[in-house]
Design a protein around this motif. Structure first.
Motif, PDB file in Angstrom:
ATOM      1  N   SER A 191      -2.161   1.391  -9.446  1.00  0.00           N
ATOM      2  CA  SER A 191      -2.486   1.447  -8.025  1.00  0.00           C
ATOM      3  C   SER A 191      -2.546   0.022  -7.504  1.00  0.00           C
ATOM      4  O   SER A 191      -2.658  -0.943  -8.276  1.00  0.00           O
ATOM      5  N   ARG A 229       0.835  -1.187   0.000  1.00  0.00           N
ATOM      6  CA  ARG A 229       0.000   0.000   0.000  1.00  0.00           C
ATOM      7  C   ARG A 229       0.873   1.242   0.000  1.00  0.00           C
ATOM      8  O   ARG A 229       1.852   1.346   0.729  1.00  0.00           O
ATOM      9  N   GLN A 230       0.503   2.178  -0.817  1.00  0.00           N
ATOM     10  CA  GLN A 230       1.243   3.421  -1.004  1.00  0.00           C
ATOM     11  C   GLN A 230       2.644   3.172  -1.582  1.00  0.00           C
ATOM     12  O   GLN A 230       3.544   3.995  -1.433  1.00  0.00           O
ATOM     13  N   ARG A 231       2.815   2.006  -2.257  1.00  0.00           N
ATOM     14  CA  ARG A 231       4.046   1.686  -2.987  1.00  0.00           C
ATOM     15  C   ARG A 231       5.299   1.920  -2.134  1.00  0.00           C
ATOM     16  O   ARG A 231       6.153   2.753  -2.423  1.00  0.00           O
TER      17      ARG A 231
END
Length: 204
Positions: free
Chosen positions: A86, A31-33
Motif C-alpha cells: 500500500s 494513491r490508489q496505485r
C-alpha cells in the motif's frame, strides 16, 4: 520547523528527516496505485523521488539517500508481501529506511516540510491517524525572510503566500480538530517547557 525537529529528536522515540518536497505530490500521484503500474515500478519511482530532493536556497544539496544506498532499499521494499503493498506501507518504509541510515532508534517518524500545508488532505487520506502541528511564525518575520529569495521582488507575493498558508492550515484544522495543534513559534522559544509538553501530549 528546524528547531522543533531538533527538540523532538533529542529523545529516541521520533525520527524526522530533512525536508521532503515530494511527500505531498507522491501521495496524490500514487494513491490508489494510478495508471496500473506494477508494485516494483511504484517503489522505484517513489524511492527515487525521495532520494533526490534537489537543492536548498543556499545551494546545499538535500539528498535523502546516497546513490549506492538506493538499489538495496528498492529491492527490500519491492519484496513486501502482496497484502502489505500500500502507499502508506511504502512511505512508512522509506522514512524508516532514512532513520536506519542515520543510525536512529525510533518508534515513529515525522516530517518538517512547510509546503505540506498544501497537501494535508492527501496525507491524511493515506495516514488517517497522522497528527499535524501548525507551527505559526509571525508574518512579518516570514515575509522578511522570504524577501531575501530571488523569486520575490514585491512584498505582496510573500505576504499573500503566508496568508494563504495560514488560512489553509486553519481550514483543515476546523475539519479535523483532534488531529491538529497550532503552535506559535514565539511560544516555542519563550515558553519552551510548557509548549513542548503540550506538543508531546498531543503526539501521545
Amino acid at each position: 520547523t528546524t528547531l522543533l525537529r531538533r527538540i523532538l529528536m533529542a529523545g529516541d522515540e521520533v525520527h524526522i528527516p530533512p525536508e521532503n518536497w515530494h511527500l505531498g505530490p507522491t501521495m496524490l500521484r500514487f494513491r490508489q496505485r494510478r495508471w496500473g503500474l506494477e508494485w516494483e515500478e511504484i517503489v522505484r519511482l517513489a524511492a527515487t523521488r525521495f532520494a533526490n530532493q534537489g537543492r536548498h536556497a543556499g545551494g546545499s544539496v538535500n539528498r535523502w539517500f546516497d546513490t549506492d544506498a538506493l538499489p538495496p532499499i528498492i529491492e527490500e521494499l519491492s519484496q513486501y508481501p502482496v497484502d502489505e503493498r500500500s502507499l502508506a506501507r511504502l512511505v512508512d518504509g522509506l522514512y524508516r529506511q532514512h532513520g536506519r541510515k542515520q543510525g536512529s532508534t525510533f518508534e515513529r517518524w515525522g516530517d518538517k516540510t512547510p509546503l505540506n500545508v498544501n497537501w494535508m488532505p492527501e496525507i491524511q487520506k493515506v495516514f488517517p491517524e497522522a497528527r499535524f502541528i501548525h507551527l505559526l511564525r509571525d508574518g512579518t518575520d516570514v515575509i522578511h525572510s522570504w524577501m531575501n529569495l530571488e523569486k520575490y521582488s514585491d512584498i505582496r507575493d510573500p505576504a499573500s503566500r503566508w496568508k494563504d498558508a495560514v488560512r489553509t492550515a486553519r481550514d483543515f484544522e476546523k475539519k479535523h480538530p483532534s488531529l491538529c495543534l497550532e503552535v506559535r513559534y514565539e511560544e516555542l522559544v519563550e515558553e519552551s517547557k510548557v509548549t513542548v509538553e503540550e506538543i508531546c501530549n498531543f503526539l501521545d
